[in-house]
Motif scaffolding. Structure first.
Motif, PDB file in Angstrom:
ATOM      1  N   VAL A   1       5.471 -24.120  -3.990  1.00  0.00           N
ATOM      2  CA  VAL A   1       4.964 -25.402  -2.707  1.00  0.00           C
ATOM      3  C   VAL A   1       4.923 -24.403  -1.735  1.00  0.00           C
ATOM      4  O   VAL A   1       5.796 -23.518  -1.572  1.00  0.00           O
ATOM      5  CB  VAL A   1       6.205 -25.730  -3.217  1.00  0.00           C
ATOM      6  CG1 VAL A   1       6.561 -26.701  -2.353  1.00  0.00           C
ATOM      7  CG2 VAL A   1       6.334 -26.267  -5.103  1.00  0.00           C
ATOM      8  N   VAL A   2       4.243 -25.744  -0.523  1.00  0.00           N
ATOM      9  CA  VAL A   2       4.470 -24.846   0.871  1.00  0.00           C
ATOM     10  C   VAL A   2       4.665 -26.769   1.276  1.00  0.00           C
ATOM     11  O   VAL A   2       4.086 -27.291   1.074  1.00  0.00           O
ATOM     12  CB  VAL A   2       3.504 -25.008   1.301  1.00  0.00           C
ATOM     13  CG1 VAL A   2       3.339 -24.232   3.228  1.00  0.00           C
ATOM     14  CG2 VAL A   2       2.522 -23.663   0.370  1.00  0.00           C
ATOM     15  N   VAL A   3       5.942 -26.372   2.044  1.00  0.00           N
ATOM     16  CA  VAL A   3       6.569 -27.291   2.948  1.00  0.00           C
ATOM     17  C   VAL A   3       6.002 -27.544   4.635  1.00  0.00           C
ATOM     18  O   VAL A   3       5.931 -26.436   5.171  1.00  0.00           O
ATOM     19  CB  VAL A   3       7.432 -27.493   3.230  1.00  0.00           C
ATOM     20  CG1 VAL A   3       8.149 -28.999   3.670  1.00  0.00           C
ATOM     21  CG2 VAL A   3       8.111 -27.787   2.005  1.00  0.00           C
ATOM     22  N   PHE A   4       5.524 -27.930   5.381  1.00  0.00           N
ATOM     23  CA  PHE A   4       4.337 -28.205   6.542  1.00  0.00           C
ATOM     24  C   PHE A   4       5.755 -29.331   7.729  1.00  0.00           C
ATOM     25  O   PHE A   4       5.871 -30.390   6.777  1.00  0.00           O
ATOM     26  CB  PHE A   4       3.655 -28.791   6.811  1.00  0.00           C
ATOM     27  CG  PHE A   4       2.782 -27.187   6.311  1.00  0.00           C
ATOM     28  CD1 PHE A   4       2.058 -25.892   6.670  1.00  0.00           C
ATOM     29  CD2 PHE A   4       2.401 -27.956   4.966  1.00  0.00           C
ATOM     30  CE1 PHE A   4       1.403 -25.302   5.703  1.00  0.00           C
ATOM     31  CE2 PHE A   4       0.959 -26.851   3.835  1.00  0.00           C
ATOM     32  CZ  PHE A   4       0.539 -26.007   4.625  1.00  0.00           C
ATOM     33  N   ALA A   5       5.534 -28.316   8.523  1.00  0.00           N
ATOM     34  CA  ALA A   5       5.893 -29.340   9.524  1.00  0.00           C
ATOM     35  C   ALA A   5       4.510 -29.880  10.891  1.00  0.00           C
ATOM     36  O   ALA A   5       3.996 -29.193  11.146  1.00  0.00           O
ATOM     37  CB  ALA A   5       7.819 -28.989  10.316  1.00  0.00           C
TER      38      ALA A   5
ATOM     39  N   ASN B   1       5.756 -35.153   8.819  1.00  0.00           N
ATOM     40  CA  ASN B   1       6.360 -33.515   8.254  1.00  0.00           C
ATOM     41  C   ASN B   1       5.329 -33.874   6.508  1.00  0.00           C
ATOM     42  O   ASN B   1       4.748 -34.796   6.629  1.00  0.00           O
ATOM     43  CB  ASN B   1       7.078 -33.317   7.285  1.00  0.00           C
ATOM     44  CG  ASN B   1       7.871 -32.483   8.496  1.00  0.00           C
ATOM     45  OD1 ASN B   1       7.284 -32.811   9.917  1.00  0.00           O
ATOM     46  ND2 ASN B   1       9.066 -32.183   8.739  1.00  0.00           N
ATOM     47  N   ALA B   2       5.006 -32.573   5.660  1.00  0.00           N
ATOM     48  CA  ALA B   2       3.993 -32.515   4.428  1.00  0.00           C
ATOM     49  C   ALA B   2       4.582 -32.153   3.200  1.00  0.00           C
ATOM     50  O   ALA B   2       4.915 -30.088   3.419  1.00  0.00           O
ATOM     51  CB  ALA B   2       2.745 -32.640   4.573  1.00  0.00           C
ATOM     52  N   VAL B   3       4.154 -31.782   1.796  1.00  0.00           N
ATOM     53  CA  VAL B   3       4.464 -30.559   1.403  1.00  0.00           C
ATOM     54  C   VAL B   3       3.475 -30.548   0.195  1.00  0.00           C
ATOM     55  O   VAL B   3       2.496 -31.643  -0.092  1.00  0.00           O
ATOM     56  CB  VAL B   3       5.743 -31.746   0.059  1.00  0.00           C
ATOM     57  CG1 VAL B   3       5.976 -33.258  -0.437  1.00  0.00           C
ATOM     58  CG2 VAL B   3       6.337 -30.374  -1.069  1.00  0.00           C
ATOM     59  N   PHE B   4       3.107 -29.729   0.185  1.00  0.00           N
ATOM     60  CA  PHE B   4       1.026 -28.794  -1.054  1.00  0.00           C
ATOM     61  C   PHE B   4       2.589 -28.411  -2.196  1.00  0.00           C
ATOM     62  O   PHE B   4       3.332 -27.848  -1.669  1.00  0.00           O
ATOM     63  CB  PHE B   4       0.877 -28.337  -0.080  1.00  0.00           C
ATOM     64  CG  PHE B   4      -0.364 -27.344  -0.791  1.00  0.00           C
ATOM     65  CD1 PHE B   4      -1.201 -28.000  -0.924  1.00  0.00           C
ATOM     66  CD2 PHE B   4       0.190 -26.092  -1.094  1.00  0.00           C
ATOM     67  CE1 PHE B   4      -1.852 -27.428  -2.002  1.00  0.00           C
ATOM     68  CE2 PHE B   4      -0.585 -25.450  -2.307  1.00  0.00           C
ATOM     69  CZ  PHE B   4      -1.954 -26.195  -1.929  1.00  0.00           C
ATOM     70  N   PHE B   5       1.557 -29.011  -3.561  1.00  0.00           N
ATOM     71  CA  PHE B   5       2.109 -28.443  -3.874  1.00  0.00           C
ATOM     72  C   PHE B   5       0.639 -27.831  -4.471  1.00  0.00           C
ATOM     73  O   PHE B   5      -0.530 -28.540  -4.857  1.00  0.00           O
ATOM     74  CB  PHE B   5       2.624 -28.100  -4.933  1.00  0.00           C
ATOM     75  CG  PHE B   5       2.838 -30.268  -5.567  1.00  0.00           C
ATOM     76  CD1 PHE B   5       3.038 -30.981  -4.579  1.00  0.00           C
ATOM     77  CD2 PHE B   5       2.520 -30.315  -6.894  1.00  0.00           C
ATOM     78  CE1 PHE B   5       2.910 -32.103  -5.347  1.00  0.00           C
ATOM     79  CE2 PHE B   5       2.191 -31.833  -7.695  1.00  0.00           C
ATOM     80  CZ  PHE B   5       2.872 -32.610  -5.698  1.00  0.00           C
ATOM     81  N   SER B   6      -0.121 -26.965  -6.178  1.00  0.00           N
ATOM     82  CA  SER B   6      -0.889 -26.793  -6.519  1.00  0.00           C
ATOM     83  C   SER B   6      -0.469 -26.657  -8.032  1.00  0.00           C
ATOM     84  O   SER B   6       0.595 -25.963  -8.513  1.00  0.00           O
ATOM     85  CB  SER B   6      -1.812 -25.343  -5.703  1.00  0.00           C
ATOM     86  OG  SER B   6      -1.182 -24.656  -6.333  1.00  0.00           O
ATOM     87  N   TYR B   7      -1.888 -26.655  -8.983  1.00  0.00           N
ATOM     88  CA  TYR B   7      -1.443 -26.824 -10.660  1.00  0.00           C
ATOM     89  C   TYR B   7      -3.179 -25.827 -11.182  1.00  0.00           C
ATOM     90  O   TYR B   7      -4.124 -26.869 -10.435  1.00  0.00           O
ATOM     91  CB  TYR B   7      -1.164 -28.147 -11.283  1.00  0.00           C
ATOM     92  CG  TYR B   7      -1.389 -29.576 -10.061  1.00  0.00           C
ATOM     93  CD1 TYR B   7      -0.717 -29.479  -8.813  1.00  0.00           C
ATOM     94  CD2 TYR B   7      -2.515 -30.296 -10.683  1.00  0.00           C
ATOM     95  CE1 TYR B   7      -0.689 -30.261  -8.849  1.00  0.00           C
ATOM     96  CE2 TYR B   7      -2.403 -30.779  -9.784  1.00  0.00           C
ATOM     97  CZ  TYR B   7      -1.787 -31.992  -8.962  1.00  0.00           C
ATOM     98  OH  TYR B   7      -2.611 -32.238  -8.116  1.00  0.00           O
ATOM     99  N   ASP B   8      -2.802 -24.978 -11.835  1.00  0.00           N
ATOM    100  CA  ASP B   8      -3.372 -23.910 -11.838  1.00  0.00           C
ATOM    101  C   ASP B   8      -4.222 -24.684 -13.379  1.00  0.00           C
ATOM    102  O   ASP B   8      -5.659 -24.322 -13.828  1.00  0.00           O
ATOM    103  CB  ASP B   8      -3.922 -22.784 -12.493  1.00  0.00           C
ATOM    104  CG  ASP B   8      -3.038 -22.268 -12.750  1.00  0.00           C
ATOM    105  OD1 ASP B   8      -2.180 -23.075 -13.740  1.00  0.00           O
ATOM    106  OD2 ASP B   8      -2.455 -21.106 -13.444  1.00  0.00           O
ATOM    107  N   ARG B   9      -3.972 -25.944 -14.229  1.00  0.00           N
ATOM    108  CA  ARG B   9      -3.981 -26.050 -15.451  1.00  0.00           C
ATOM    109  C   ARG B   9      -3.250 -27.574 -15.692  1.00  0.00           C
ATOM    110  O   ARG B   9      -2.444 -27.148 -14.746  1.00  0.00           O
ATOM    111  CB  ARG B   9      -3.931 -25.326 -16.743  1.00  0.00           C
ATOM    112  CG  ARG B   9      -2.489 -25.324 -16.231  1.00  0.00           C
ATOM    113  CD  ARG B   9      -2.337 -23.540 -17.399  1.00  0.00           C
ATOM    114  NE  ARG B   9      -0.862 -22.897 -17.934  1.00  0.00           N
ATOM    115  CZ  ARG B   9      -0.003 -22.658 -16.644  1.00  0.00           C
ATOM    116  NH1 ARG B   9      -0.719 -22.239 -15.651  1.00  0.00           N
ATOM    117  NH2 ARG B   9       1.460 -22.194 -16.950  1.00  0.00           N
TER     118      ARG B   9
END
Ligand code: PD2
Ligand code: ZN
Length: 290
Positions: free
Chosen positions: A105-109, A250-258
């Protein structure tokens, strides 16, 4: 990992061919960024090609697609710059607020300017409809009590502000623009929420087959906040007890490999308690989204 990108013979040959066709270096640079090439490598590749441009042709040169940059099994992974902020190729600087490894998870401003947020809201407002989710048992979508927002989708590249935002996201996440779905905009009024769910498509659902044919699985999500609700409306990750406050730009990024709960990417939109909440979501697919 896309951070281990290197210049390939295929890319060099593509650049040579495009330059011979009269395509400008700037157009090539932008095309490489949109395809997920890192700015430094894109610049280096162009600098290697010292030859003079051919005289400008009368007809507009046709720009062919750059070779694919993402290797099997890689995921979108944000460029974190110096760890505090990242300067994107369009000159926009984004701050890195919080990072988590598992789930990623990465939160950006300040990913979006106030003007960009307002322009997206204005264009979306007139096209809102009660949000639907993918139907579990049949093909298509259906209204779902777990999702009480209203929403709409932009086509990819639909207007200038959408184009600008999508190019910025492709550079930030180092993921080809064409692997992204069209931007989804949601409005939540007081009491509206999006109960915890996964963004990937459940391969066991009948409806997933047709969806997966249009670019494969979703592998990452970027939720961008287009306004600041007065109270409530955080994006929550119950597995890791993380709440990301909705803050305009702002934004929140998250990733999922499966496509599995083990990714710990269960997440939801907490009820809005006062005011409204507007978000734009960009989902990334493993393949080109068509
Ligand atoms: O609006 C949100 O915070 C939110 C929460 C969970 C959005 C989404 N999911 C989504 O668009 O998938
Ligand atoms: Zn979601």
């Amino acid at each position: 990992m896309s951070s281990s990108q290197h210049l390939t013979t295929e890319l060099r040959q593509w650049i040579t061919a495009q330059l011979r066709n009269g395509v400008t270096r700037e157009a090539l640079y932008q095309a490489m960024l949109s395809s997920g090439w890192q700015p430094e490598l894109a610049r280096q590749a162009l600098e290697e090609q010292g030859e003079d441009m051919p005289p400008a042709s009368v007809a507009l040169p046709a720009l062919q697609e750059p070779p694919a940059v993402i290797a099997e099994g890689t995921l979108p992974e944000p460029d974190l710059g110096d760890g505090r902020s990242v300067l994107l190729p369009d000159g926009h600087r984004v701050q890195v607020v919080t990072t988590l490894q598992r789930p990623r998870v990465v939160v950006f401003a300040n990913l979006l300017t106030d003007e960009e947020c307002d322009a997206v809201v204005a264009a979306a407002r007139v096209r809102l409809a009660r949000s639907e989710t993918v139907a579990a048992q049949k093909e298509g979508s259906e209204v779902n009590a777990a999702r009480t927002s209203e929403g709409m989708f932009f086509e990819r590249g639909e207007n200038e502000v959408v184009k600008r935002i999508e190019a910025r996201i492709a550079a930030l996440l180092r993921w080809p623009l064409r692997h992204g779905e069209g931007l989804q905009v949601l409005r939540y009024r007081v009491g509206a929420e999006y109960q915890p769910h996964y963004d990937y498509f459940d391969p066991r659902h009948a409806s997933s087959k047709a969806i997966l044919e249009r670019g494969g699985q979703r592998v990452a999500t970027l939720v961008m906040y287009l306004n600041t609700p007065t109270r409530g409306g955080a994006t929550v990750f119950p597995d890791v007890k993380l709440d990301v406050m909705a803050q305009k730009g702002n934004a929140v990024f998250f990733s999922y490999d499966r496509p599995e709960p083990g990714t710990l990417t269960l997440h939801g939109g907490a009820p809005v308690l006062e005011g409204e909440k507007w978000v734009a979501t960009k989902w990334m697919r493993e393949g080109e989204f068509i």
